[in-house]
Each structure stands twice: as structure tokens, then as C-alpha cells.
Scaffold this motif. Structure first.
Motif, PDB file in Angstrom:
ATOM      1  N   ALA B 222       0.875  -1.178   0.000  1.00  0.00           N
ATOM      2  CA  ALA B 222       0.000   0.000   0.000  1.00  0.00           C
ATOM      3  C   ALA B 222       0.902   1.214   0.000  1.00  0.00           C
ATOM      4  O   ALA B 222       1.960   1.203   0.634  1.00  0.00           O
ATOM      5  CB  ALA B 222      -0.897  -0.003   1.228  1.00  0.00           C
ATOM      6  N   ASP B 223       0.478   2.235  -0.736  1.00  0.00           N
ATOM      7  CA  ASP B 223       1.297   3.445  -0.814  1.00  0.00           C
ATOM      8  C   ASP B 223       0.394   4.653  -0.622  1.00  0.00           C
ATOM      9  O   ASP B 223      -0.754   4.661  -1.085  1.00  0.00           O
ATOM     10  CB  ASP B 223       1.978   3.523  -2.181  1.00  0.00           C
ATOM     11  N   VAL B 224       0.909   5.666   0.069  1.00  0.00           N
ATOM     12  CA  VAL B 224       0.080   6.844   0.348  1.00  0.00           C
ATOM     13  C   VAL B 224      -0.294   7.556  -0.956  1.00  0.00           C
ATOM     14  O   VAL B 224      -1.293   8.259  -1.023  1.00  0.00           O
ATOM     15  CB  VAL B 224       0.818   7.784   1.332  1.00  0.00           C
ATOM     16  N   GLN B 225       0.493   7.309  -2.008  1.00  0.00           N
ATOM     17  CA  GLN B 225       0.233   7.965  -3.297  1.00  0.00           C
ATOM     18  C   GLN B 225      -0.693   7.148  -4.205  1.00  0.00           C
ATOM     19  O   GLN B 225      -0.988   7.586  -5.320  1.00  0.00           O
ATOM     20  CB  GLN B 225       1.554   8.151  -4.067  1.00  0.00           C
ATOM     21  N   MET B 226      -1.129   5.977  -3.746  1.00  0.00           N
ATOM     22  CA  MET B 226      -1.810   5.068  -4.676  1.00  0.00           C
ATOM     23  C   MET B 226      -3.149   5.602  -5.184  1.00  0.00           C
ATOM     24  O   MET B 226      -3.676   5.107  -6.179  1.00  0.00           O
ATOM     25  CB  MET B 226      -1.992   3.680  -4.050  1.00  0.00           C
ATOM     26  N   GLY B 227      -3.682   6.656  -4.530  1.00  0.00           N
ATOM     27  CA  GLY B 227      -4.989   7.155  -4.949  1.00  0.00           C
ATOM     28  C   GLY B 227      -4.936   8.249  -5.997  1.00  0.00           C
ATOM     29  O   GLY B 227      -5.961   8.589  -6.588  1.00  0.00           O
ATOM     30  N   VAL B 232     -10.174   9.884 -11.970  1.00  0.00           N
ATOM     31  CA  VAL B 232     -10.198  10.016 -13.432  1.00  0.00           C
ATOM     32  C   VAL B 232     -10.267   8.634 -14.079  1.00  0.00           C
ATOM     33  O   VAL B 232     -10.974   8.430 -15.070  1.00  0.00           O
ATOM     34  CB  VAL B 232      -8.970  10.799 -13.928  1.00  0.00           C
ATOM     35  N   ILE B 233      -9.549   7.668 -13.499  1.00  0.00           N
ATOM     36  CA  ILE B 233      -9.617   6.301 -14.027  1.00  0.00           C
ATOM     37  C   ILE B 233     -11.036   5.756 -13.873  1.00  0.00           C
ATOM     38  O   ILE B 233     -11.589   5.145 -14.787  1.00  0.00           O
ATOM     39  CB  ILE B 233      -8.603   5.398 -13.292  1.00  0.00           C
ATOM     40  N   LEU B 281       1.136   8.254 -18.316  1.00  0.00           N
ATOM     41  CA  LEU B 281      -0.104   7.496 -18.181  1.00  0.00           C
ATOM     42  C   LEU B 281      -1.262   8.375 -17.707  1.00  0.00           C
ATOM     43  O   LEU B 281      -2.355   8.362 -18.281  1.00  0.00           O
ATOM     44  CB  LEU B 281       0.118   6.338 -17.202  1.00  0.00           C
ATOM     45  N   LYS B 282      -1.011   9.185 -16.677  1.00  0.00           N
ATOM     46  CA  LYS B 282      -2.102  10.003 -16.119  1.00  0.00           C
ATOM     47  C   LYS B 282      -2.519  11.081 -17.110  1.00  0.00           C
ATOM     48  O   LYS B 282      -3.702  11.396 -17.232  1.00  0.00           O
ATOM     49  CB  LYS B 282      -1.668  10.620 -14.786  1.00  0.00           C
ATOM     50  N   LEU B 283      -1.525  11.639 -17.811  1.00  0.00           N
ATOM     51  CA  LEU B 283      -1.842  12.633 -18.845  1.00  0.00           C
ATOM     52  C   LEU B 283      -2.733  12.005 -19.910  1.00  0.00           C
ATOM     53  O   LEU B 283      -3.772  12.557 -20.285  1.00  0.00           O
ATOM     54  CB  LEU B 283      -0.542  13.157 -19.468  1.00  0.00           C
TER      55      LEU B 283
END
Lengths: 270, 312
Positions: B222-227, B232-233, B281-283
């Protein structure tokens, strides 16, 4: 049944746009009475209806329905007493949901809504039967979304929904104003049938003098947030459309007199 | 093959995210950014509990409850305190970042050599297969471990879909849908609109946190950045699903959201395979959602123009 004492409501108070929508309205409606409310634009008739339904709180005054003081009840709580049909046919139904689902929502007006399936076979048959009696051919379209229907059809269903559980008070807010003449006539006939059949206490706001004369056993005229005339019993039966128009004309002239008089005074003194 | 199965599994796990976004975005027309925080709170809670020695099943349930609490908070900020929906979501999402760091005690919790729902289903799969390492599927060699997690993800997704579908057909669920459709009408029928929004967002974020919990256990950390960017996904999946199956009926829309999530994951896997820089990917996702939102309107407009021209 309904008691309103000294209802006052000002929109945008303490601003240049302040609207004094209700200025001390007192009204007592007996059980089983059918009251028509007419008035000029901005006379406060719709505000009165919204104040009864609880769309907003009053500045002062109180509202009692069937002995309960509902002055401080939110709208959704008052809904257990009140059935409502709006002017805009789109307001009374959820467009994206089917006819059957819309009706099922109305079936639990004022009751708790739990995790039981909303629709079952028995209920469907009952809904079908009562929709068939509207004679609109909608009983075969129960699974169509209500957004595909015409304004008149939607208003007929809203009326059916508002009265499915017998309301202590039925509020009709110019519910034929947005319809074509033929649909309006159908809705008036349907309203009258339902109100007479269930002996519903009704308050109907209308723009139509004809409706105001033909329907109901009491007629209230509003102007500038006040009730200016109240015809009941034999007076109501006798009243004619042109008399109402004359009263309106008189009120209008009085208003003009105010303005022109003020102008005259201003020209002389300012 | 492993890559494809992996993409399918993550797609199914993220289809729960899509279902949550479907509730907030489509049922309530509420752009609920809490999703970004609640998927991480799901991952953080389940991972921390598992590391602390809690059984993965209660850990996953508690993670879901954490998401429910997050969603209810956004709902209360919006409905009771009249904060704009977008801002209410941003506030809770931001607060959750700190909360997630507190839950985990650090920014990343690895689940290596821990017992998770993923390792457990793999073990069940292996024992069912009688110790075989691979299974042959239409001529494809498939690792038993991958096949069992995929199957488990599929079962969970189908179950959640069914529960959601049935819920939306109950008296409560119908009232909830009507709240998003026409609040004025449902208020006049005696429903407390504020409570419906709070309940709806709680359910939505509960499902999203469940998605986060399963994702953390599947990927092994688990990562604090995973969200970041998850909303958008979710949106991309819902929109893609609607393009696939339309919006007629709740059952279809739910199925569509799942199909959209899986398809979206496959597209991402293929794009990465073809050399898309993961940094982009996010872009690319954001551009995809933009295009998907705009194209229907453009098509309708050119359609009207064409009809207008034909009439002229």
C-alpha cells in the motif's frame, strides 16, 4: 384542517431587491374544502403554497395541518400530510426512472423506506390497474422511462402519485398552466374526479379565471402578499368570470393610481 | 499471457472503483474527489492491519468501513454544512492524506511474505489443482496462481455488482436514485435528501476503499500515493462502459462500468507494452476522459448541422 396565522415572508430582506411575498396572511381551511387561489403575478399565491409545503421557513407566523403545528417541520416531514402537483410537469416526476418506479416512490410518501424490493408482481398489477383508469394507454408502458412521456401524461401521473396515499391536504400549483389546452382540460377533469371521489381538502393556485369560477367551493384572491377577497358558499357559486376580471382591473388601476400619483407628487415637489 | 491475466485482474479490482464513481458521478451527478483518498485509505488500512497480524478478511472489511466513514464525512460537509460538493471532496481527500500516513506510520507498507487475500486464493487454487503449477486454457499455458486470483477477483466483482443492483431496486435504493434525478420531487414525497446524499457517498466510498484494499493485497503493497488520479480512471471506466452498452437500465449501466474498467486496464496494458512512457499514463488518461466527454456533444452538433443542411 389547515390553519395559517399571520404568515409573513420577505425574500432578499434588507436589500434593494427585497420582495415582500407574504404580508400577514391568515387562512383557515375546513376539512373537505376545495379552495381556488387566484392573483396577479407576484401576488404571493405560489409563495403561500410553498409556505404550506415547507419549501422555506416563514419569517413570522405559524402553520398547522390537521392539528399539528408544522411551522418548524422541514419539507420532507410535512410530506406525510401533503400531496403536491407542481406547475412544471418535469418537477413532479424523476425523468430517468420508469413509470412504475416513479409510482412506487409515491407509494411510500411519508413512510420509512427499507431494504425490501420496491416492486413486486402484486404491486405491478395494482399499478397497472390504476394507471389503466387514467385512460392514457400508459399501462403497457410501465417500464418506459417517464422522460419519454408528454407533459400532460407526466402531470396525470404526478396527480395519481400525489393522491395514491390519500393526502390530508392536496396542493395544486398552477398544475395545468404549462400544458396545451386539450391536456389541461383532461387534467382538470381528472383532478376534479379524484378530489370528489376521495373528498380531499385541496388548495389550487390557478391563472385561469374559468377554472377558478368552475372549480372548488371557495375562492381566494391575493394581491401584494395579502388576501384581498374571500368568496365562499353561495357567493362562490354566484361569482362569474367577468366579475373576477373587474376586480382584477380595479386592483390594477389602484396600483397605477399609486404610481401616477407618486409621479405627480414628485413632479410638483422634488 | 501473465501480463494479460494481470491486467484483467487489476481491471476487475478497479471495476469496484468504477462502481463507486458510478454511484457518485452518475446517480448523484456529484463529482466526488474523495475517491482518490478513499482508495488509498482502503489500501492503507488493510495493509497496516495485515502487517499487525490481523486476518486479511476482517482487515478488508475494516478498510471498507474506513471508506464508508470517509464518504459519509464528505456527504456531511456537503449536505449539512452546505459546502460545494467538489470542495467537500477536496477537503476530505486532503485530510485523508495525513490520516493515511498516520495509519501506515510511513509512506509505503510492503506486504511481502504476509498472508493476504491474494496469497490465500492462490493457495486455494493450488490445492484445488492438486499441486499442478499451470493449467491449459484453450491451448494457453496459465499459471494456477494467476488463474485463481483472477477467478477470485471476478467472484468478488460479480457479488458486489449483484448486491448493488438489488440495493438500487429496493425502496431505499429507488429513493436514492430519485434523489439524484429530481431532488425537489423526492423531497415532496417525504425523503430527506441530505441523508440520501450522505448514505450514497458512504456506500460509494466504501466500495472504492474495498477496491483499494484488494488492490494493495494483489500488488503486494500500500502506498500513500496510490490514490492519485484514481477518480479520473473511475470516470474513464464509467464513460467507456456507457459507450459500450448505453445507459438504459441500472443492470446495463453496472455491467457497463465493470466492462469499461476492464477494457480500460487492457488498453493501458497494451499502450505500456507498445512503449507508452508510464510517466505519461495520467496525462493520457485525462486526455482520454476529456475526449470521451466532448465527442458525443460534437457528434450531436455535426449531426444537427447535417440534418439542417439536408433540410435547407
Amino acid at each position: 384542517m389547515l390553519e395559517i396565522y399571520n404568515a409573513c415572508k420577505t425574500f432578499n430582506p434588507r436589500t434593494p431587491n427585497a420582495v415582500f411575498a407574504l404580508q400577514g396572511v391568515n387562512l383557515i381551511v375546513e376539512p373537505g374544502s376545495f379552495v381556488c387561489v387566484i392573483g396577479t403575478n407576484g401576488s404571493g399565491k405560489s409563495t403561500l403554497l410553498n409556505a404550506i409545503a415547507g419549501t422555506f421557513g416563514l419569517d413570522t407566523g405559524s402553520v398547522r395541518i390537521d392539528g399539528s403545528d408544522v411551522t418548524h417541520w422541514p419539507e420532507h416531514r410535512r410530506a406525510s400530510f401533503i400531496g403536491r402537483v407542481f406547475q412544471n410537469p418535469f418537477t413532479g416526476t424523476a425523468a430517468g426512472m420508469t413509470i412504475a418506479e416513479n409510482i412506487v416512490l409515491a407509494l411510500r410518501r411519508g413512510q420509512s423506506r427499507g431494504l425490501r424490493l420496491a416492486l413486486n408482481r402484486n404491486l405491478r398489477n395494482e399499478i397497472k390497474g390504476r394507471v389503466r383508469r387514467l385512460n392514457l394507454g400508459l399501462e403497457e408502458r410501465l417500464d418506459d422511462s417517464i422522460g419519454t412521456l408528454s407533459g400532460g401524461q407526466r402531470q396525470a401521473l404526478t396527480l395519481l402519485m400525489a393522491t395514491w396515499i390519500k393526502p390530508r391536504l392536496l396542493l395544486l400549483d398552477e398544475h395545468t398552466a404549462a400544458l396545451d389546452p386539450k391536456s389541461a382540460k383532461q387534467i382538470v377533469t381528472l383532478s376534479r374526479e379524484i378530489i370528489e371521489r376521495d373528498n380531499l381538502t385541496t388548495i389550487m393556485v390557478t391563472h385561469s379565471m374559468q377554472q377558478a369560477v368552475q372549480l372548488g367551493d371557495r375562492l381566494i384572491m391575493m394581491h401584494q402578499g395579502r388576501i384581498i377577497s374571500d368568496y365562499r358558499g353561495e357567493d362562490k357559486k354566484r361569482i362569474l368570470t367577468n366579475e373576477l376580471n373587474e376586480t382584477f382591473e380595479m386592483v390594477r388601476r389602484l396600483d397605477q393610481l399609486d404610481e401616477s400619483a407618486a409621479e405627480l407628487l414628485a413632479r410638483s415637489y422634488v | 499471457m501473465t501480463l494479460l491475466v494481470g491486467a484483467l485482474t487489476i481491471g476487475l479490482i478497479l471495476s469496484l472503483l468504477a462502481l463507486g464513481v458510478f454511484i457518485s458521478f452518475r446517480i448523484f451527478a456529484f463529482p466526488d474527489i474523495t475517491a482518490d483518498g478513499s482508495i488509498a485509505v482502503g489500501g492503507a488500512t488493510s495493509a497496516s492491519l495485515i502487517v499487525a497480524g490481523v486476518d486479511p478478511i476482517p482487515a478488508t472489511i475494516l478498510a471498507t468501513l474506513a471508506g464508508i466513514a470517509a464518504g459519509a464525512t464528505t456527504g456531511i460537509l456537503h449536505a449539512r454544512f452546505k459546502i460545494h460538493g467538489l470542495l467537500a471532496g477536496i477537503l476530505v481527500m486532503t485530510a485523508l492524506y495525513s490520516i493515511n500516513l498516520h495509519i501506515m506510520g510511513k509512506s509505503n507498507v510492503p506486504l511481502i511474505s504476509q498472508q493476504t487475500l491474494a496469497t490465500r486464493t492462490e493457495a486455494i487454487g493450488v490445492s484445488l489443482a492438486g499441486g499442478a503449477e499451470t493449467v491449459s486454457l484453450w491451448g494457453w499455458e496459465l499459471r494456477i496462481r494467476d488463474a485463481s486470483t483472477l477467478t477470485a477477483a471476478w467472484i468478488v466483482t460479480v457479488m458486489i455488482c449483484l448486491i448493488l443492483y438489488i440495493f438500487l431496486k429496493t425502496n431505499l435504493g429507488t429513493a436514492m436514485r430519485a434523489t439524484g434525478d429530481n431532488p425537489q420531487m423526492i423531497r415532496a414525497l417525504g425523503v430527506n435528501v441530505d441523508n440520501m446524499i450522505i448514505l450514497g457517498l458512504a456506500i460509494s466510498n466504501g466500495i472504492i476503499a474495498l477496491s483499494g484494499a484488494l488492490l494493495a493485497q494483489y500488488q503486494g503493497f500500500a502506498d500513500v500515493q496510490m490514490g492519485i488520479g484514481m477518480i479520473v480512471i473511475g470516470l474513464a471506466s464509467v464513460i467507456l462502459g456507457e459507450a459500450l452498452v448505453g445507459r438504459a437500465g441500472i443492470g446495463l449501466t453496472i455491467t457497463g462500468a465493470v466492462m469499461g474498467a476492464v477494457l480500460f486496464r487492457l488498453i493501458v496494458a497494451i499502450a505500456l507494452q507498445w512503449g507508452l512512457d508510464p510517466n505519461d499514463l495520467k496525462l493520457a488518461t485525462a486526455v482520454f476522459v476529456f475526449v470521451a466527454l466532448v465527442i458525443p456533444h460534437m457528434l450531436a452538433r455535426t449531426g444537427r448541422k447535417l440534418i439542417g443542411a439536408a433540410h435547407a
